[in-house]
Scaffold this motif. Structure first.
Motif, PDB file in Angstrom:
ATOM      1  N   ARG A  54       0.801  -1.216   0.000  1.00  0.00           N
ATOM      2  CA  ARG A  54       0.000   0.000   0.000  1.00  0.00           C
ATOM      3  C   ARG A  54       0.838   1.273   0.000  1.00  0.00           C
ATOM      4  O   ARG A  54       0.571   2.206  -0.743  1.00  0.00           O
ATOM      5  CB  ARG A  54      -0.902  -0.022   1.224  1.00  0.00           C
ATOM      6  N   TRP A  55       1.871   1.340   0.832  1.00  0.00           N
ATOM      7  CA  TRP A  55       2.635   2.580   1.003  1.00  0.00           C
ATOM      8  C   TRP A  55       3.959   2.579   0.256  1.00  0.00           C
ATOM      9  O   TRP A  55       4.693   3.565   0.335  1.00  0.00           O
ATOM     10  CB  TRP A  55       2.909   2.812   2.481  1.00  0.00           C
ATOM     11  N   ARG A  56       4.291   1.547  -0.459  1.00  0.00           N
ATOM     12  CA  ARG A  56       5.604   1.454  -1.103  1.00  0.00           C
ATOM     13  C   ARG A  56       5.867   2.574  -2.097  1.00  0.00           C
ATOM     14  O   ARG A  56       6.992   3.016  -2.238  1.00  0.00           O
ATOM     15  CB  ARG A  56       5.747   0.121  -1.828  1.00  0.00           C
ATOM     16  N   GLU A  58       4.852   5.638  -1.942  1.00  0.00           N
ATOM     17  CA  GLU A  58       4.965   6.945  -1.300  1.00  0.00           C
ATOM     18  C   GLU A  58       6.437   7.250  -1.007  1.00  0.00           C
ATOM     19  O   GLU A  58       7.197   6.379  -0.585  1.00  0.00           O
ATOM     20  CB  GLU A  58       4.162   6.966   0.008  1.00  0.00           C
ATOM     21  N   TRP A  60       7.723   9.063   1.375  1.00  0.00           N
ATOM     22  CA  TRP A  60       8.060   9.139   2.793  1.00  0.00           C
ATOM     23  C   TRP A  60       8.120   7.769   3.460  1.00  0.00           C
ATOM     24  O   TRP A  60       8.616   7.636   4.570  1.00  0.00           O
ATOM     25  CB  TRP A  60       7.033   9.990   3.546  1.00  0.00           C
ATOM     26  N   TRP A  61       7.648   6.708   2.810  1.00  0.00           N
ATOM     27  CA  TRP A  61       7.499   5.410   3.441  1.00  0.00           C
ATOM     28  C   TRP A  61       8.818   4.821   3.929  1.00  0.00           C
ATOM     29  O   TRP A  61       8.979   4.475   5.092  1.00  0.00           O
ATOM     30  CB  TRP A  61       6.786   4.450   2.492  1.00  0.00           C
ATOM     31  N   TRP A  62       9.790   4.671   3.026  1.00  0.00           N
ATOM     32  CA  TRP A  62      11.033   4.013   3.403  1.00  0.00           C
ATOM     33  C   TRP A  62      11.840   4.813   4.422  1.00  0.00           C
ATOM     34  O   TRP A  62      12.408   4.225   5.354  1.00  0.00           O
ATOM     35  CB  TRP A  62      11.862   3.661   2.164  1.00  0.00           C
ATOM     36  N   VAL A  65      10.196   4.049   7.759  1.00  0.00           N
ATOM     37  CA  VAL A  65      10.458   2.676   8.192  1.00  0.00           C
ATOM     38  C   VAL A  65      11.885   2.555   8.715  1.00  0.00           C
ATOM     39  O   VAL A  65      12.127   1.975   9.790  1.00  0.00           O
ATOM     40  CB  VAL A  65      10.216   1.685   7.029  1.00  0.00           C
TER      41      VAL A  65
END
Length: 192
Positions: A54-56, A58, A60-62, A65
């Motif tokens: 779902r957020w990959r 985006e 800001w995701w990595w 994380v």
């Protein structure tokens, strides 16, 4: 303080594991789970492919994380290192003769012993740390000796003067001590 943090962390970790295990076990055992239950049966997956991806996309995701994992690793390292640190004694119970006793700050007693130890001839610096129980403290003494100091004489005077005065003034039956002596580094003199 460390004991309280350990208990809280272990309690929270245990609670999370028991709840998560109970939820998964309830979903896996039978199809009769309520409609609001996160998983509907034994063939259901914990995270669907759409939820995993779902957020990959985006931006800001990595970074989020990675930052969360770094914080988790740093907290785990702090907790691990805190296990090896020995806590200093906060207070010493002094027998006052009235049956109740009085509390003496551990840092104050350490400062007095340090001052007396540094006044000894041949001692360049001293570090004292009290450990143990407040009714039976133990002292860890580290002395840095001048190049000309006699270790045997310094040790004898430390135990007969500074540590004996501290033991007697606090009304302790004994004050077991671990004493570490180090010599100050110095260069050899040149003969002209």
């Amino acid at each position: 303080m460390l004991r309280i943090v350990n208990r809280v962390l272990l309690g929270l970790a245990g609670l999370v594991l028991v709840v998560a295990g109970g939820v998964v076990l309830a979903a896996g055992l039978g199809p009769d789970v309520p409609s609001w239950w996160p998983w509907s049966g034994p063939d259901d997956v914990l995270l669907s492919q759409a939820a995993r991806q779902r957020w990959r996309a985006e931006g800001w995701w990595w970074p989020v994380v990675i930052a969360a994992l770094v914080v988790a690793v740093l907290l785990a390292l702090w907790w691990l290192l805190a296990q090896f640190r020995r806590a200093r004694l906060a207070e010493v119970l002094v027998e006052s003769g009235d049956g109740e006793g009085a509390l003496l700050r551990g840092r104050a007693l350490e400062a007095v012993i340090t001052g007396e130890a540094e006044d000894l001839e041949g001692v360049a610096a001293a570090r004292i740390a009290l450990h143990g129980r407040r009714t039976a403290p133990t002292a860890r003494v580290r002395l840095l000796l001048e190049p000309y100091a006699s270790p045997g004489e310094t040790l004898h005077r430390l135990s007969r003067e500074a540590l004996t005065h501290a033991r007697d003034s606090a009304g302790l039956a004994s004050l077991p001590s671990e004493i570490v002596l180090r010599a100050e580094k110095h260069h050899a003199r040149r003969a002209l």
